[in-house]
Design a protein around this motif. Structure first.
Motif, PDB file in Angstrom:
ATOM      1  N   ILE A   1      46.434  44.887  35.764  1.00  0.00           N
ATOM      2  CA  ILE A   1      45.261  44.509  36.663  1.00  0.00           C
ATOM      3  C   ILE A   1      44.495  45.508  37.571  1.00  0.00           C
ATOM      4  O   ILE A   1      43.471  45.761  37.523  1.00  0.00           O
ATOM      5  N   ALA A   2      45.475  46.153  38.213  1.00  0.00           N
ATOM      6  CA  ALA A   2      45.174  47.100  39.120  1.00  0.00           C
ATOM      7  C   ALA A   2      44.635  48.376  38.311  1.00  0.00           C
ATOM      8  O   ALA A   2      43.626  48.954  39.067  1.00  0.00           O
TER       9      ALA A   2
ATOM     10  N   LEU B   1      34.946  40.107  38.688  1.00  0.00           N
ATOM     11  CA  LEU B   1      35.440  38.840  39.454  1.00  0.00           C
ATOM     12  C   LEU B   1      36.830  38.481  38.939  1.00  0.00           C
ATOM     13  O   LEU B   1      37.659  38.031  39.436  1.00  0.00           O
ATOM     14  N   THR B   2      36.949  38.549  37.590  1.00  0.00           N
ATOM     15  CA  THR B   2      38.229  38.097  36.952  1.00  0.00           C
ATOM     16  C   THR B   2      39.096  39.028  37.546  1.00  0.00           C
ATOM     17  O   THR B   2      40.221  38.346  37.622  1.00  0.00           O
ATOM     18  N   TYR B   3      39.164  40.324  37.130  1.00  0.00           N
ATOM     19  CA  TYR B   3      40.353  41.176  37.765  1.00  0.00           C
ATOM     20  C   TYR B   3      40.502  40.884  39.214  1.00  0.00           C
ATOM     21  O   TYR B   3      41.814  40.790  39.730  1.00  0.00           O
ATOM     22  N   SER B   4      39.530  40.607  40.159  1.00  0.00           N
ATOM     23  CA  SER B   4      39.855  40.373  41.518  1.00  0.00           C
ATOM     24  C   SER B   4      40.662  39.025  41.660  1.00  0.00           C
ATOM     25  O   SER B   4      41.676  39.042  42.569  1.00  0.00           O
ATOM     26  N   MET B   5      40.249  38.285  41.096  1.00  0.00           N
ATOM     27  CA  MET B   5      40.858  36.966  41.235  1.00  0.00           C
ATOM     28  C   MET B   5      42.366  36.714  40.616  1.00  0.00           C
ATOM     29  O   MET B   5      43.302  36.231  41.408  1.00  0.00           O
ATOM     30  N   LEU B   6      42.662  37.418  39.463  1.00  0.00           N
ATOM     31  CA  LEU B   6      43.872  37.564  39.163  1.00  0.00           C
ATOM     32  C   LEU B   6      44.613  38.276  39.827  1.00  0.00           C
ATOM     33  O   LEU B   6      45.971  38.212  39.970  1.00  0.00           O
ATOM     34  N   ASN B   7      44.233  39.438  40.452  1.00  0.00           N
ATOM     35  CA  ASN B   7      44.819  40.315  41.477  1.00  0.00           C
ATOM     36  C   ASN B   7      45.521  39.523  42.776  1.00  0.00           C
ATOM     37  O   ASN B   7      46.397  39.927  43.147  1.00  0.00           O
ATOM     38  N   LYS B   8      44.610  38.408  42.926  1.00  0.00           N
ATOM     39  CA  LYS B   8      44.998  37.812  44.314  1.00  0.00           C
ATOM     40  C   LYS B   8      45.988  36.396  43.965  1.00  0.00           C
ATOM     41  O   LYS B   8      46.831  36.385  44.825  1.00  0.00           O
ATOM     42  N   PHE B   9      45.619  35.856  42.819  1.00  0.00           N
ATOM     43  CA  PHE B   9      46.663  34.775  42.406  1.00  0.00           C
ATOM     44  C   PHE B   9      47.641  34.879  41.531  1.00  0.00           C
ATOM     45  O   PHE B   9      48.348  34.308  41.387  1.00  0.00           O
TER      46      PHE B   9
ATOM     47  N   LYS C   1      43.097  48.139  35.476  1.00  0.00           N
ATOM     48  CA  LYS C   1      41.593  47.716  34.937  1.00  0.00           C
ATOM     49  C   LYS C   1      40.821  47.961  36.274  1.00  0.00           C
ATOM     50  O   LYS C   1      39.487  48.004  35.820  1.00  0.00           O
ATOM     51  N   LYS C   2      40.841  47.417  37.375  1.00  0.00           N
ATOM     52  CA  LYS C   2      40.166  47.485  38.270  1.00  0.00           C
ATOM     53  C   LYS C   2      39.458  48.782  38.710  1.00  0.00           C
ATOM     54  O   LYS C   2      38.631  49.161  38.942  1.00  0.00           O
ATOM     55  N   ALA C   3      40.520  49.899  38.732  1.00  0.00           N
ATOM     56  CA  ALA C   3      39.998  51.288  38.922  1.00  0.00           C
ATOM     57  C   ALA C   3      39.193  51.733  37.833  1.00  0.00           C
ATOM     58  O   ALA C   3      38.392  52.437  38.275  1.00  0.00           O
ATOM     59  N   GLU C   4      39.515  51.065  36.813  1.00  0.00           N
ATOM     60  CA  GLU C   4      38.553  51.856  35.629  1.00  0.00           C
ATOM     61  C   GLU C   4      37.318  51.496  35.807  1.00  0.00           C
ATOM     62  O   GLU C   4      36.376  52.053  35.272  1.00  0.00           O
ATOM     63  N   LEU C   5      36.985  50.277  36.671  1.00  0.00           N
ATOM     64  CA  LEU C   5      35.843  49.679  36.656  1.00  0.00           C
ATOM     65  C   LEU C   5      34.831  50.473  37.672  1.00  0.00           C
ATOM     66  O   LEU C   5      33.571  50.700  37.446  1.00  0.00           O
ATOM     67  N   GLY C   6      35.508  51.226  38.624  1.00  0.00           N
ATOM     68  CA  GLY C   6      34.919  52.058  39.516  1.00  0.00           C
ATOM     69  C   GLY C   6      34.059  51.149  40.526  1.00  0.00           C
ATOM     70  O   GLY C   6      34.251  50.010  40.514  1.00  0.00           O
ATOM     71  N   PRO C   7      33.322  51.851  41.259  1.00  0.00           N
ATOM     72  CA  PRO C   7      32.144  50.856  42.337  1.00  0.00           C
ATOM     73  C   PRO C   7      31.301  50.035  41.329  1.00  0.00           C
ATOM     74  O   PRO C   7      31.159  50.168  40.247  1.00  0.00           O
TER      75      PRO C   7
END
Length: 500
Positions: free
Chosen positions: A287-288, A148-156, A290-296
């Motif tokens: 951030i992108a 959720l952190t990476y998603s929020m930072l990616n958006k804002f 980091k999100k990719a590293e998390l995977g599904p």
């Protein structure tokens, strides 16, 4: 457990007065050594050492002051209030230890018996805090907080200013619909993820302005956001019950008030605690990656998210289901245990039990002030000083100041139970709109920005060890003044047609 904060010894140069500031590694405390030089004479005063005898001295002084119309137990409760405030502010003892002390002192000095003293620990807000802590730990452990952190930072965005904006407004908008404790507890793991991402190391040392702004920003945001709707805070609900203001009518003035305060909190904290970092190294690319590293999403993340959404659904629909918010918090916590998202060992780690004891003691003191008649006596005497024909604005200001002051050390719903009916009676006697005093009083009961004992979210921010009591007060006191001013302006303008 609540840990004391790093003490600082203050050094301020005046003509013949110097106060020395230095770090004391190891234990954390809110204290200082004061060196006063007058013609070569020196005295060292350590606030932590001085706190206990000062608290006892002021207790005795209050007990010696006549209080006509107040029972002995009420008089003793007022004296104990002063004692507790000094002990908590100076941290003469661990905050939780002071709260435990309050429990056995009450029967010793004749305020109430022990069974009545410990009733604060049966308050629903305690179980809401426990449930909130457990839910927050599940969000962290499952990895959902990180995603959720990476998603929020990616958006804002990835700058400190944008990070603070996300925190203040996320908790604010959530708390308009669910308990502010829950909103903050859900966001706290995400806040703790954002801080190191921005390059802050060891925020527990209390040396990061950005970390301070983030944890207290989430707390203050959750308090301000609750003003937006009738269900946003318990005092709001009480004011709505006494005034019969329709839900939509409240939102007409409540949401603008909440948004204005959220903007002010965002900008003020960014000013008071100027970030020492520039932002995430590499920005959006980092951030992108980091999100990719998390995977599904993992099974545990999905399970946590489903239980979280179900719990939020129960909170939002509480008026229809009849399930109160305290029970909902425990339902969510038990489901997380039942589906093996977390175990009891995680709860022991994730729940700040010292903070729970501290807050339970504060609630116990609040109950003593209410049940002994001390709180109503104090309010009525202050109201009596206004004379027979005070103006609407003067009454509003005084009632809000009373509410703001007492709510720092007393349950806001208990305080609202005293002040809201009084406010409605005053309005009717003056021929004013029925909500002209009750609504601002309800809002003032939740302007709990100054001390950790004022609200569970402020206590939770303190419990992170990122910020100490003095720093909370520094950030919060001006916001209380601003909150009172904006609320009064709103009541006399936008709200006027909707509170009659």
């Amino acid at each position: 457990m609540i840990n004391h904060y790093k003490s600082s010894i203050y050094y301020i140069n005046f003509t013949k007065l110097s106060v020395k500031i230095k770090r004391v590694e190891g234990k954390h405390c809110f204290s200082g050594t004061l060196n006063q030089r007058f013609g070569g004479f020196k005295t060292n005063i350590n606030l932590k050492v001085l706190g206990f005898p000062l608290a006892i001295l002021l207790f005795i002084v209050i007990m010696l002051i006549p209080t006509p119309g107040l029972s002995y137990s009420g008089h003793a409760a007022l004296a104990l209030l002063i004692f507790a405030i000094i002990m908590w502010v100076t941290e003469a003892l661990h905050l939780a230890v002071t709260s435990l002390l309050l429990l056995f002192v009450q029967p010793l000095i004749g305020i109430t018996d022990f069974n009545s003293a410990v009733v604060g620990f049966a308050n629903g807000i305690i179980f809401l805090m426990i449930g909130g802590f457990i839910i927050a730990e599940a969000i962290r452990k499952s990895g959902l907080a990180q995603r959720l952190t990476y998603s929020m930072l990616n958006k804002f965005g990835t700058t400190p200013d944008r990070g603070l904006f996300v925190v203040v407004f996320s908790t604010g908008l959530l708390s308009a619909w669910i308990e502010n404790v829950v909103a903050y507890a859900m966001l706290l793991p995400i806040i703790k993820e954002i801080i190191p991402l921005m390059g802050v190391k060891n925020p527990e040392d209390g040396g990061s302005n950005f970390a301070k702004a983030m944890v207290i920003g989430g707390s203050f945001g959750s308090l301000a956001g609750g003003f937006g709707t009738e269900i946003g805070t318990a005092p709001n609900l009480m004011a709505a019950a006494y005034t019969n203001i329709p839900f939509v009518n409240w939102m007409v003035f409540g949401f603008p008030l909440a948004i204005i305060l959220l903007v002010i909190i965002w900008k003020w904290l960014g000013f008071v605690y100027k970030p020492e970092i520039k932002g995430i190294l590499g920005g959006m690319e980092t951030i992108a990656a980091k999100k990719a590293e998390l995977g599904p999403m993992s099974r545990m993340e999905k399970l946590t998210l489903i239980i979280l959404l179900f719990t939020i659904g129960l909170w939002v629909t509480g008026n229809y289901t009849g399930i109160n918010s305290y029970s909902v918090a425990l339902i969510g916590a038990v489901l997380l245990f039942a589906f093996r998202v977390i175990d009891w060992q995680d709860a022991q780690t994730g729940v700040d039990w010292g903070l729970i004891i501290f807050f339970g003691g504060a609630l116990s003191l609040g109950a003593a002030l209410l049940n002994s008649g001390a709180a109503p006596w104090l309010v009525n005497n202050i109201i009596g000083l206004m004379g027979s024909t005070p103006s609407t604005v003067v009454i509003m200001i005084i009632l809000m100041i009373i509410a703001v002051t007492i709510t720092q050390v007393m349950s806001n719903i208990a305080l609202a139970a005293i002040l809201v009916p009084l406010s409605v009676t005053l309005a009717q006697a003056q021929g004013q709109p029925i909500g002209i005093y009750a609504v601002p009083v309800a809002i003032a009961c939740s302007l709990s920005f100054m001390l950790p004992m004022a609200d569970p979210t402020v206590a939770m921010a303190y419990g992170t060890k990122y910020i100490n009591i003095k720093e909370i007060f520094k950030a919060g006191f001006p916001l209380v003044i601003i909150g009172i001013i904006i609320t009064i302006i709103m009541m006399l303008t936008l709200a006027q047609p909707f509170i009659g």
